[in-house]
Design an enzyme around this catalytic site. Structure first.
Site, PDB file in Angstrom:
ATOM      1  CG  ASN A  48     -14.387   0.701  43.003  1.00  0.00           C
ATOM      2  OD1 ASN A  48     -13.369   0.132  42.431  1.00  0.00           O
ATOM      3  ND2 ASN A  48     -15.570  -0.045  43.143  1.00  0.00           N
ATOM      4  NE  ARG A  82     -22.117  -7.200  41.699  1.00  0.00           N
ATOM      5  CZ  ARG A  82     -23.141  -7.992  41.500  1.00  0.00           C
ATOM      6  NH1 ARG A  82     -22.849  -9.349  41.429  1.00  0.00           N
ATOM      7  NH2 ARG A  82     -24.248  -7.673  41.621  1.00  0.00           N
ATOM      8  CB  ILE A 132      -8.819  -7.141  39.624  1.00  0.00           C
ATOM      9  CG1 ILE A 132      -7.763  -5.842  39.420  1.00  0.00           C
ATOM     10  CG2 ILE A 132      -8.864  -7.514  41.008  1.00  0.00           C
ATOM     11  CD1 ILE A 132      -6.355  -6.435  40.016  1.00  0.00           C
ATOM     12  CB  ALA A 139     -18.887  -0.336  48.336  1.00  0.00           C
ATOM     13  CE1 TYR A 183     -13.453   0.031  32.426  1.00  0.00           C
ATOM     14  CE2 TYR A 183     -11.310  -0.466  31.435  1.00  0.00           C
ATOM     15  CZ  TYR A 183     -12.194  -0.312  32.674  1.00  0.00           C
ATOM     16  OH  TYR A 183     -11.687  -0.703  33.736  1.00  0.00           O
ATOM     17  CE  LYS A 196     -12.054   2.547  35.026  1.00  0.00           C
ATOM     18  NZ  LYS A 196     -12.600   2.880  36.150  1.00  0.00           N
TER      19      LYS A 196
END
Length: 290
Positions: free
Chosen positions: A105, A32, A213, A30, A180, A184
């Site tokens: 996250n 950034r 994003i 958290a 990655y 995921k």
């Protein structure tokens, strides 16, 4: 009068149809970007939030931005250290006396095609994207199970939330991201299993899969200084500008998403609106598929 009426309608439409008052959330990564945006949304909805990051300077910046008296606190630590996830969970419960929402996250990308991917590089992606969420949920399991049993015995149904973060690289695969994508993809299996294990404790366990994003991880690869240090390695951040252009063309919405839009999808799974949704993966990618 007409302007006043329109202003009142706009204000009413902006009001959330729920509150997270009395809830405590833990949000990793958290400092950034998306993680900070998620924490901001949760605080705005009334939750108390414990934020975590490896970068203490950015974490303190997040805490200052989100500052609410007694509502936001932080704990710094490298989540890939086996002892840190348990410490973070215990600190959250000790300081806020509960843990009702967990958002796994934290993450980063360290990319290459398979023939150029080392064991260390592949394992690093599994550690942060899959092993770390597992350790956090395992650490939280005692509090969640024991608290839920007491509530159920008293005839109460108190819903708690877990939101794991995956990616369209995990659902669809993506060339050059073997580690990655594997991490995921694995988090989806963890999500679906925990939804079945923890349903009896009134816990909704879901995942949000992001497309591209607009964070530092997908900035154009034009700045040689754009990197992060992780366990002694300088990991370059960003993607080729030509790839960004092709993604925008392929994406039905024609653009990258914003951290605030990504956080909106997570907020749904943190809210009472998702009380009868569990074991699901919501793709927040503007319609893009690799």
């Amino acid at each position: 009068m007409e302007l006043e009426r329109l202003a009142l309608e706009t204000e009413s439409a902006a009001e959330m149809p729920f509150t997270l008052e009395g809830k405590t959330a833990l949000v990793t990564g958290a400092g950034r970007g998306i993680g900070r945006a998620i924490a901001r949304r949760l605080v705005a909805a009334g939750a108390k939030v414990m934020i975590n990051d490896l970068d203490e300077a950015m974490l303190l910046e997040s805490e200052a931005e989100l500052a609410r008296p007694g509502r936001v606190r932080h704990v710094t630590g490298d989540l890939t250290d086996p002892m840190v996830p348990e410490r973070i969970v215990h600190t959250t419960v000790a300081e806020f006396e509960s843990i009702d929402i967990i958002v796994n996250n934290a993450g980063y990308s360290w990319d290459n095609v398979i023939q150029k991917t080392t064991d260390e590089q592949f394992q690093a992606m599994l550690e942060i994207h899959l092993v770390t969420p597992f350790r956090i949920l395992r650490a939280a399991s005692t509090y969640i199970r024991e608290t839920a049993k007491k509530e159920i015995a008293n005839g109460q149904r108190v819903m708690r939330k877990v939101v794991n973060i995956t990616s369209i690289a995990g659902t669809d695969g993506n060339p050059g991201q073997v580690g990655y994508s594997s991490g995921k993809a694995g988090i989806i299996g963890l999500t679906k299993t925990m939804a079945k294990e923890w349903g009896r404790y009134n816990v909704n366990v879901n995942a949000v899969g992001f497309g591209l994003i607009g964070t530092r991880l997908v900035q154009p690869l034009t700045d040689a200084k754009a990197h992060m240090e992780m366990h002694g390695h300088q990991i370059r951040l960003g993607v080729q500008p030509s790839l960004l252009d092709s993604v925008k063309t392929a994406c039905p919405l024609g653009r990258l998403g914003t951290p605030e839009e990504a956080a909106g999808a997570v907020l749904f799974f943190c809210s009472p609106l998702s009380d009868y949704v569990t074991g699901e993966v919501l793709i927040c990618g503007g319609g893009l598929h690799f």
